[in-house]
Design an enzyme around this catalytic site. Structure first.
Site, PDB file in Angstrom:
ATOM      1  N   CYS A   1      -0.698   4.341   2.225  1.00  0.00           N
ATOM      2  CA  CYS A   1      -0.834   4.292   3.690  1.00  0.00           C
ATOM      3  C   CYS A   1      -0.416   2.912   4.196  1.00  0.00           C
ATOM      4  O   CYS A   1       0.774   2.611   4.198  1.00  0.00           O
ATOM      5  CB  CYS A   1      -2.234   4.709   4.156  1.00  0.00           C
ATOM      6  SG  CYS A   1      -3.641   3.937   3.355  1.00  0.00           S
ATOM      7  N   SER A   2      -1.381   2.082   4.579  1.00  0.00           N
ATOM      8  CA  SER A   2      -0.996   0.822   5.217  1.00  0.00           C
ATOM      9  C   SER A   2      -2.054  -0.259   5.006  1.00  0.00           C
ATOM     10  O   SER A   2      -2.194  -1.142   5.841  1.00  0.00           O
ATOM     11  CB  SER A   2      -0.803   1.056   6.715  1.00  0.00           C
ATOM     12  OG  SER A   2      -1.987   1.615   7.255  1.00  0.00           O
ATOM     13  N   CYS A   3      -2.811  -0.191   3.906  1.00  0.00           N
ATOM     14  CA  CYS A   3      -3.909  -1.130   3.672  1.00  0.00           C
ATOM     15  C   CYS A   3      -3.391  -2.569   3.657  1.00  0.00           C
ATOM     16  O   CYS A   3      -2.391  -2.864   3.001  1.00  0.00           O
ATOM     17  CB  CYS A   3      -4.604  -0.797   2.360  1.00  0.00           C
ATOM     18  SG  CYS A   3      -5.326   0.854   2.401  1.00  0.00           S
TER      19      CYS A   3
ATOM     20  N   CYS B   1       0.880  -1.160   0.000  1.00  0.00           N
ATOM     21  CA  CYS B   1       0.000   0.000   0.000  1.00  0.00           C
ATOM     22  C   CYS B   1       0.919   1.213   0.000  1.00  0.00           C
ATOM     23  O   CYS B   1       1.492   1.543   1.035  1.00  0.00           O
ATOM     24  CB  CYS B   1      -0.914   0.022   1.222  1.00  0.00           C
ATOM     25  SG  CYS B   1      -1.868   1.543   1.348  1.00  0.00           S
TER      26      CYS B   1
END
Lengths: 211, 218
Positions: A115-117, A112
């Site tokens: 962000c941090s998906c 991702c």
């Protein structure tokens, strides 16, 4: 600023900020609790859920079943959200799951960049490196360099497919089943499945490593 | 927005550093910050794209110097301040100084499991046909909105191929401003050399998930 100065400054900065943050969060929780916005018992349960119940062991069970049951594997590749629900996994950050299969010619890797998906119901919360600038910047431009950072190299002739999770679709890599585990139960097969092998930055363990 | 969060392809010194046997959280405050953030969405009433924008909309030096959960915390504080759920002097002093604002709902311990199990599905009913089909060649638009977007810079203006169709999903660019405006969502795949030029790796293909308005026919 030289890099030494910077490192030194950064180190002190981190140190003092850590305790400062600790106090800040404690105070914030008190404020929000006194205002009646949060229930500390609910917070405890959220933490407990992701520390003890929802983690990569869930994904390992999914992969082990796909390795053992061709009909389940087909369902997983067709509609992963429905397939993992058969094992009781669903919900937050896994509402729309897609499983992508590694083959001798194709290796999948998930990132991702924004962000941090990450597919929480099957892998839990992401590790720090997954959320870090080096991984997020490098995975889409130099995925072989990322694999080298993880200490492995793909066989020549293997293409790489990188999935940048920019929407609410979450991706789970279905790694290849290692040879030498014929006749193993799903439970034992799950011991071969590492978290990183389901992100695409690692491979499953070899049977002799867990036997 | 073209912020420091949009990291794809940025030259970065240093390798990826996996931590052996990494714990889920590295400090008690991370545990609490994580849980408070999840729990506050219910009384706060914000959606995931509002949360993302509150985290990413900050100067690069701020974004890059904070740890992951420090960014979560900063985003949470901003969302609460904007809605008057807490006041700046309360954040400053760490003490409740003003009466609570009435909220519609809060998260009880009994409701946690159901809330997590339900999640927040973003698929919506299709109101019309998809503009593109699997196999179509598309070009991503060259956009630079000052607001939230999920089209990363490194794919803007490039030609790719539609590989998957995911149905109609809430559009983050507008959802961060309170409007769902659902659109068809596609996985669009790009060749390594299309994205990175002659130095790109021709054996690598990279995809993003792109809403219809990010794309035009190529």
């Amino acid at each position: 600023m030289t890099s030494h100065d910077h490192d030194h400054h950064h180190h002190d900065h981190d140190h003092s900020e850590l305790s400062e943050t600790q106090l800040r969060v404690r105070a914030l929780e008190t404020i929000l609790t006194e205002k009646g916005y949060v229930d500390p018992a609910a917070l405890d349960l959220l933490i407990e859920t992701y520390e003890t119940k929802v983690g990569p062991r869930n994904g390992a069970r999914v992969v082990a079943r796909a390795w053992s049951d061709p009909a389940f594997r087909a369902r997983l590749l067709k509609d992963a959200t429905q397939a993992i629900a058969e094992l009781g996994y669903a919900g937050r950050q896994g509402e729309h799951l897609v499983a992508v299969e590694n083959t001798p010619r194709l290796h999948n890797m998930v990132v991702c960049t924004l962000c941090s998906c990450y597919p929480w119901p099957v892998l839990g919360l992401p590790p720090v490196w997954y959320k870090s600038a080096p991984y997020r910047s490098k995975a889409v431009k130099d995925p072989r360099g990322v694999l080298a950072d993880f200490g492995f190299e793909l066989p020549a002739g293997t293409d790489i497919r990188v999935w940048d999770s920019t929407a609410e679709i979450r991706y789970l890599v279905l790694p290849m089943r290692p040879a030498g585990a014929e006749g193993w139960s799903e439970e034992r097969l799950a011991d071969l499945v590492t978290r990183d092998s389901m992100i695409g930055t690692g491979l499953p363990k070899q049977p002799h490593e867990v036997a | 927005m073209d912020g420091a969060h949009d990291m794809g392809g940025v030259a970065w010194s240093g390798p990826v550093r996996p931590e052996p046997n990494e714990p889920v959280f590295h400090a008690e405050w991370e545990r609490r910050a994580f849980a408070i953030t999840l729990a506050m969405a219910m009384p706060g009433g914000w959606n995931i794209d509002m949360s993302r924008f509150a985290r990413e909309n900050r100067p690069p030096e701020d974004y890059l110097s904070k740890s992951y959960y420090q960014i979560w915390l900063a985003g949470l504080e901003r969302l609460m301040l904007e809605r008057g759920l807490v006041a700046a002097d309360e954040i400053e002093t760490g003490k409740p100084l003003h009466p609570a604002k009435p909220v519609a709902r809060t998260l009880s311990r009994d409701a946690v499991a159901a809330m997590l199990h339900r999640g927040g599905p973003t698929e919506r009913e299709a109101k019309g046909p998809a503009r593109f089909a699997i196999g179509d060649r598309v070009r991503t638009r060259m956009i630079h909105p000052p607001t939230h977007t999920r089209l990363p810079r490194y794919v803007r203006g490039h030609i790719g191929t539609v590989e998957m169709l995911h149905g109609v999903h809430v559009f983050p660019d507008s959802n961060s401003l309170g409007q769902e405006n659902p659109q068809w969502l596609y996985t669009v795949t790009f060749d390594g050399r299309e994205l990175w030029g002659p130095d790109g790796d021709a054996s690598v293909k990279t995809s993003v998930d792109a809403w219809e308005s990010y794309l035009e026919p190529a």
